[in-house]
Design a protein around this motif. Structure first.
Motif, PDB file in Angstrom:
ATOM      1  N   ASN A  35       7.987 -14.401 -36.445  1.00  0.00           N
ATOM      2  CA  ASN A  35       6.820 -15.234 -36.716  1.00  0.00           C
ATOM      3  C   ASN A  35       6.099 -15.566 -35.417  1.00  0.00           C
ATOM      4  OD1 ASN A  35       7.661 -15.226 -39.329  1.00  0.00           O
ATOM      5  ND2 ASN A  35       8.398 -17.314 -39.352  1.00  0.00           N
ATOM      6  N   ASN A  36       5.190 -14.714 -34.993  1.00  0.00           N
ATOM      7  CA  ASN A  36       4.421 -14.974 -33.783  1.00  0.00           C
ATOM      8  C   ASN A  36       3.138 -15.725 -34.073  1.00  0.00           C
ATOM      9  OD1 ASN A  36       6.250 -13.698 -32.082  1.00  0.00           O
ATOM     10  ND2 ASN A  36       5.351 -11.697 -32.480  1.00  0.00           N
ATOM     11  N   LEU A  37       2.750 -15.771 -35.324  1.00  0.00           N
ATOM     12  CA  LEU A  37       1.502 -16.412 -35.707  1.00  0.00           C
ATOM     13  C   LEU A  37       1.724 -17.895 -35.966  1.00  0.00           C
ATOM     14  CD1 LEU A  37      -1.480 -16.362 -36.627  1.00  0.00           C
ATOM     15  CD2 LEU A  37      -0.661 -15.661 -38.869  1.00  0.00           C
ATOM     16  N   GLN A  38       0.834 -18.706 -35.428  1.00  0.00           N
ATOM     17  CA  GLN A  38       0.845 -20.146 -35.669  1.00  0.00           C
ATOM     18  C   GLN A  38      -0.332 -20.466 -36.585  1.00  0.00           C
ATOM     19  OE1 GLN A  38       2.917 -22.788 -34.449  1.00  0.00           O
ATOM     20  NE2 GLN A  38       1.737 -23.924 -35.956  1.00  0.00           N
ATOM     21  N   ALA A  92       4.669 -16.774 -40.804  1.00  0.00           N
ATOM     22  CA  ALA A  92       4.070 -17.543 -39.710  1.00  0.00           C
ATOM     23  C   ALA A  92       4.713 -18.919 -39.626  1.00  0.00           C
ATOM     24  CB  ALA A  92       2.566 -17.699 -39.947  1.00  0.00           C
ATOM     25  N   GLY A  97      -7.113 -21.894 -30.877  1.00  0.00           N
ATOM     26  CA  GLY A  97      -6.950 -20.670 -31.644  1.00  0.00           C
ATOM     27  C   GLY A  97      -8.256 -20.307 -32.336  1.00  0.00           C
ATOM     28  N   ASP A 127      -4.348 -10.156 -37.328  1.00  0.00           N
ATOM     29  CA  ASP A 127      -4.306  -9.950 -35.872  1.00  0.00           C
ATOM     30  C   ASP A 127      -4.737 -11.170 -35.056  1.00  0.00           C
ATOM     31  OD1 ASP A 127      -3.427  -7.307 -36.279  1.00  0.00           O
ATOM     32  OD2 ASP A 127      -5.491  -6.604 -36.481  1.00  0.00           O
ATOM     33  N   LYS A 128      -4.571 -12.344 -35.599  1.00  0.00           N
ATOM     34  CA  LYS A 128      -4.839 -13.576 -34.850  1.00  0.00           C
ATOM     35  C   LYS A 128      -3.492 -14.152 -34.408  1.00  0.00           C
ATOM     36  CE  LYS A 128      -9.350 -13.835 -35.927  1.00  0.00           C
ATOM     37  NZ  LYS A 128      -9.611 -12.554 -36.535  1.00  0.00           N
ATOM     38  N   ASN A 129      -3.471 -14.777 -33.239  1.00  0.00           N
ATOM     39  CA  ASN A 129      -2.244 -15.420 -32.755  1.00  0.00           C
ATOM     40  C   ASN A 129      -2.100 -16.843 -33.274  1.00  0.00           C
ATOM     41  OD1 ASN A 129      -1.389 -13.223 -31.193  1.00  0.00           O
ATOM     42  ND2 ASN A 129      -2.763 -13.825 -29.542  1.00  0.00           N
ATOM     43  N   GLU A 130      -3.248 -17.498 -33.431  1.00  0.00           N
ATOM     44  CA  GLU A 130      -3.230 -18.877 -33.906  1.00  0.00           C
ATOM     45  C   GLU A 130      -4.464 -19.128 -34.755  1.00  0.00           C
ATOM     46  OE1 GLU A 130      -2.448 -23.410 -32.295  1.00  0.00           O
ATOM     47  OE2 GLU A 130      -2.891 -21.840 -30.843  1.00  0.00           O
TER      48      GLU A 130
END
Length: 153
Positions: A3-6, A33, A70, A93-96
């Protein structure tokens, strides 16, 4: 699955009548996420809402400002209507991701324009508690679409 997405959901609400549904989708989202739901309702907002719409909107914005990070999305009935597939592409493809749900008076136009995107879940005016639950379901659906999960048929 890593889970790299916040995903952050910021709202202004006194209570959550849809808590059971919100918890259900929050748990499902956690497979994809890290999810934070933050209710920023406070005494200043309560007082401002008793004064007028302008003061209420200013108090919402003040409460939300520290959380603008973000890819920021305002939930706004005047925002863009998307299909679930379009929404899935938007958040891919968003990180946050940070979603902002206004209070009883909505959000100031200037605040909405300062964010990356304005999303409409409906042209109808919806209770913010319901909006949060609907948003959670659509976030989960988007993750399923992006990961070829059969939830979205």
């Amino acid at each position: 699955m890593e889970n790299n997405l916040q995903v952050n959901i910021f709202c202004i609400q006194k209570s959550d009548e849809f808590k059971t549904w919100s918890e259900k989708y929050s748990k499902l989202i956690s497979k994809y996420a890290t999810l934070k739901e933050i209710n920023v309702f406070n005494k200043k907002i309560a007082l401002a809402q008793n004064l007028n719409a302008i003061e209420a909107k200013k108090s919402y914005e003040e409460a939300f400002m520290p959380y603008k990070k973000g890819y920021c999305i305002a939930l706004d009935e005047k925002g863009k209507d998307l299909t679930s597939i379009e929404f899935a592409k938007l958040i891919q493809d968003k990180n946050e991701l940070s979603f902002f749900i206004g209070g009883a008076y909505g959000l100031r136009e200037e605040f909405n324009q300062s964010l990356d995107f304005r999303l409409s879940l409906s042209k109808l005016t919806l209770a913010h508690q319901f909006v949060k639950t609907l948003l959670l379901e659509q976030i989960y659906r988007a993750f399923c679409i992006n990961n070829n999960h059969p939830y979205h048929k």
